[in-house]
Design an enzyme around this catalytic site. Sequence first.
Site, PDB file in Angstrom:
ATOM      1  N   ALA A  58       1.129  -1.195  -0.200  1.00 27.92           N
ATOM      2  CA  ALA A  58       0.426  -0.055  -0.087  1.00 27.92           C
ATOM      3  C   ALA A  58       0.615   0.830  -0.180  1.00 27.92           C
ATOM      4  O   ALA A  58       2.032   0.861   0.427  1.00 27.92           O
ATOM      5  CB  ALA A  58      -0.793   0.322   1.440  1.00 27.92           C
ATOM      6  N   ASP A  59       0.363   2.155  -0.525  1.00 31.35           N
ATOM      7  CA  ASP A  59       0.813   4.025  -0.336  1.00 31.35           C
ATOM      8  C   ASP A  59      -0.577   4.426  -0.470  1.00 31.35           C
ATOM      9  O   ASP A  59      -1.067   3.992  -1.084  1.00 31.35           O
ATOM     10  CB  ASP A  59       1.789   3.778  -1.467  1.00 31.35           C
ATOM     11  CG  ASP A  59       2.976   5.078  -1.165  1.00 31.35           C
ATOM     12  OD1 ASP A  59       4.050   4.777  -1.063  1.00 31.35           O
ATOM     13  OD2 ASP A  59       2.754   5.651  -1.870  1.00 31.35           O
ATOM     14  N   GLN A  60       0.301   5.662  -0.122  1.00 31.09           N
ATOM     15  CA  GLN A  60      -0.794   7.027  -0.359  1.00 31.09           C
ATOM     16  C   GLN A  60      -0.720   7.861  -0.929  1.00 31.09           C
ATOM     17  O   GLN A  60       1.222   8.334  -1.760  1.00 31.09           O
ATOM     18  CB  GLN A  60      -1.279   7.111   1.218  1.00 31.09           C
ATOM     19  CG  GLN A  60      -0.002   8.169   2.289  1.00 31.09           C
ATOM     20  CD  GLN A  60      -0.311   7.711   3.249  1.00 31.09           C
ATOM     21  OE1 GLN A  60      -1.144   7.353   3.811  1.00 31.09           O
ATOM     22  NE2 GLN A  60      -0.410   8.648   3.867  1.00 31.09           N
TER      23      GLN A  60
END
Length: 83
Positions: free
Chosen positions: A80-82
């Site tokens: 995941a990343d944002q």
Amino acid sequence: MPEPRLRVNAPLVLASSSATRRMLCASIGLPVEILPPLLDESAFAAAHPSHTPDMLARALAEAKALSVSAFRPEAYVIGADQI
């Protein structure tokens, strides 16, 4: 070609060092092992200067998952990343 089989008892690994993501998984009762990826996010971003922020977040999430899956090929790995 045979259908891929779902590995019901495969471990679930979160490719992240984020305390927030760890807390999110715990808050919904998701039993995950935490394994930070071996990835320099700044160098990765510098190597992809044409990526828009959303493209970069998606590419980083995939790179993190691939990094960890190299060490845990039997597991389902969440990257995941944002933005």
